[in-house]
Design a protein around this motif. Structure first.
Motif, PDB file in Angstrom:
ATOM      1  N   VAL A 167      40.670  47.315  -9.891  1.00 15.60           N
ATOM      2  CA  VAL A 167      41.424  46.820 -11.044  1.00 15.60           C
ATOM      3  C   VAL A 167      40.842  47.392 -12.343  1.00 15.60           C
ATOM      4  N   PHE A 168      39.567  47.186 -12.558  1.00 10.36           N
ATOM      5  CA  PHE A 168      38.826  47.760 -13.689  1.00 10.36           C
ATOM      6  C   PHE A 168      39.551  47.613 -15.034  1.00 10.36           C
ATOM      7  N   PRO A 169      39.778  46.376 -15.508  1.00  9.73           N
ATOM      8  CA  PRO A 169      40.400  46.212 -16.821  1.00  9.73           C
ATOM      9  C   PRO A 169      39.504  46.768 -17.925  1.00  9.73           C
ATOM     10  N   LYS A 170      40.121  47.251 -18.995  1.00  6.96           N
ATOM     11  CA  LYS A 170      39.411  47.777 -20.161  1.00  6.96           C
ATOM     12  C   LYS A 170      38.405  48.871 -19.782  1.00  6.96           C
ATOM     13  N   GLU A 171      38.799  49.705 -18.806  1.00  9.77           N
ATOM     14  CA  GLU A 171      37.975  50.848 -18.380  1.00  9.77           C
ATOM     15  C   GLU A 171      36.572  50.427 -17.948  1.00  9.77           C
ATOM     16  N   SER A 172      36.486  49.278 -17.302  1.00  8.08           N
ATOM     17  CA  SER A 172      35.166  48.807 -16.855  1.00  8.08           C
ATOM     18  C   SER A 172      34.598  49.670 -15.737  1.00  8.08           C
ATOM     19  N   THR A 220      47.215  53.667 -11.774  1.00  9.88           N
ATOM     20  CA  THR A 220      46.674  53.899 -13.121  1.00  9.88           C
ATOM     21  C   THR A 220      45.156  54.049 -13.076  1.00  9.88           C
ATOM     22  N   THR A 221      44.503  53.283 -12.216  1.00  6.29           N
ATOM     23  CA  THR A 221      43.052  53.418 -12.058  1.00  6.29           C
ATOM     24  C   THR A 221      42.700  54.768 -11.457  1.00  6.29           C
ATOM     25  N   CYS A 222      43.450  55.179 -10.450  1.00  8.94           N
ATOM     26  CA  CYS A 222      43.180  56.462  -9.799  1.00  8.94           C
ATOM     27  C   CYS A 222      43.259  57.615 -10.795  1.00  8.94           C
ATOM     28  N   ALA A 223      44.223  57.544 -11.710  1.00 14.48           N
ATOM     29  CA  ALA A 223      44.367  58.598 -12.711  1.00 14.48           C
ATOM     30  C   ALA A 223      43.163  58.639 -13.641  1.00 14.48           C
ATOM     31  N   GLN A 224      42.597  57.471 -13.952  1.00 16.79           N
ATOM     32  CA  GLN A 224      41.472  57.405 -14.882  1.00 16.79           C
ATOM     33  C   GLN A 224      40.172  57.912 -14.267  1.00 16.79           C
TER      34      GLN A 224
END
Length: 334
Positions: A276-281, A302-306
């Protein structure tokens, strides 16, 4: 040429699936289609919007006219943000009305799963709310739709869904088991242990790793503070892999990794189905000496892209599990 089977007055393609997908799940859907070979076919749909921002969707006319000729229709969705849920529900409600057979809704991440209970008056259990929205899926010519969810946060949430739909709960830990086989081939002398951050994770996942030593961590009180310690198991000299269903800030995993290292673990890695990693955690793990590898699935695109290309992260695609499930393989249920 695919064999045609007659069912009542309708001919349909034997075990062939027409696969719809939300735009952010395109890469996963393409992998599923490739793995399924001649038994899978992608349907292209443009997720357009009107000037006011509301969805302007158009199913390919050719596909809309032949939905009933397929053995089944699959829709791979992603509810990674509230802003994208409505337009996917619109398609989800439309496909059964177009006579989609054996309708399967692949929902890798049940995104409101961590809000499943009401502890004080006035709280809203949004896990129940989302389940009710999905339960409104119309009946198709073959009966109710089936919603397939991977590693739902709380197993009892399946009972939030109405009887108008079927629910199948799956696990993605089989992807980790494949990765472990690869690690053994690369380093046969390395001893691997599975670590759980709490009793809940141990009870849930222990049966998937019966052939491996297990370590259970737990929070204990240290004066006015609570810290994580090893409750059971021996990490010394072992590559300890912490397993859980999801990660938010990552604080629990980091606090779990510390005592494992202190007690002599040779390496500490993590596997969670949903990053999940909200706020780029996820940045909390970049450059960390604690974590050797961090595996997540592509359940949240969206996380995978980041995190793409960022060590220690590695994405394990759900595509093999989804393809196996649609093809009726028992492997998908392991």
């Amino acid at each position: 040429m695919a064999k045609m089977i007659r069912k009542g007055t309708t001919d349909f393609v034997s075990r062939n699936w027409l696969i719809f997908y939300y735009e952010s799940m395109k890469e996963t859907a393409m992998q599923v289609n490739e793995l399924m070979g001649s038994t899978g076919e992608l349907s292209e749909l443009k997720w357009n919007r009107f000037n006011d921002g509301f969805p302007n969707l158009q199913i390919d006319k050719k596909d809309a006219q032949r939905l009933e000729s397929f053995y089944g229709t699959c829709f791979i969705v992603s509810f990674h943000s509230p802003e994208v849920i409505f337009e996917q529900l619109a398609l989800l409600y439309a496909l059964p009305k177009l006579r989609a057979r054996n309708f399967r809704i692949i929902l890798p991440w049940f995104s409101t799963g961590t809000m499943e209970r009401v502890e004080t008056i006035g709280q809203v259990a949004t896990a129940n709310s989302l389940a009710r929205m999905l339960s409104c899926c119309p009946l198709g010519p073959g009966g109710p739709a089936t919603i397939v969810i991977y590693d739902i946060h709380a197993l009892q949430e399946q009972f939030y869904f109405a009887d108008t739909v079927l629910v199948e709960l799956k696990t993605a830990v089989y992807l980790l088991r494949r990765k472990l086989e690869q690690l053994r081939e690369e380093n046969p002398d390395e001893e691997i242990a599975i670590a759980f951050p709490d009793d809940g994770a141990h009870k849930r996942f222990k049966s998937k790793f019966e052939h491996l030593p297990c370590i259970i961590c737990a929070k204990v009180r240290d004066g006015d503070k609570r810290k994580v310690s090893v409750k059971e198991g021996e990490p010394k000299g072992r590559h300890c892999i912490i397993v859980d269903d999801l990660v938010q800030s990552g604080g629990t995993l980091i606090e779990c990794a510390k005592p494992l290292k202190d007690l002599g673990a040779s390496k500490v890695s993590c596997f969670v189905t949903h990053g999940v990693f909200p706020k780029e955690s996820w940045r909390n793990f970049i450059g960390s000496d604690l974590i050797y590898k961090f595996w997540i699935t592509d359940s949240i695109p969206t996380t995978c892209a980041q995190i793409a290309g960022q060590a220690p992260f590695e994405v394990l695609s759900l595509a093999p599990l989804i393809a196996s499930y649609l093809q009726g393989s028992m492997e998908a249920d392991e």
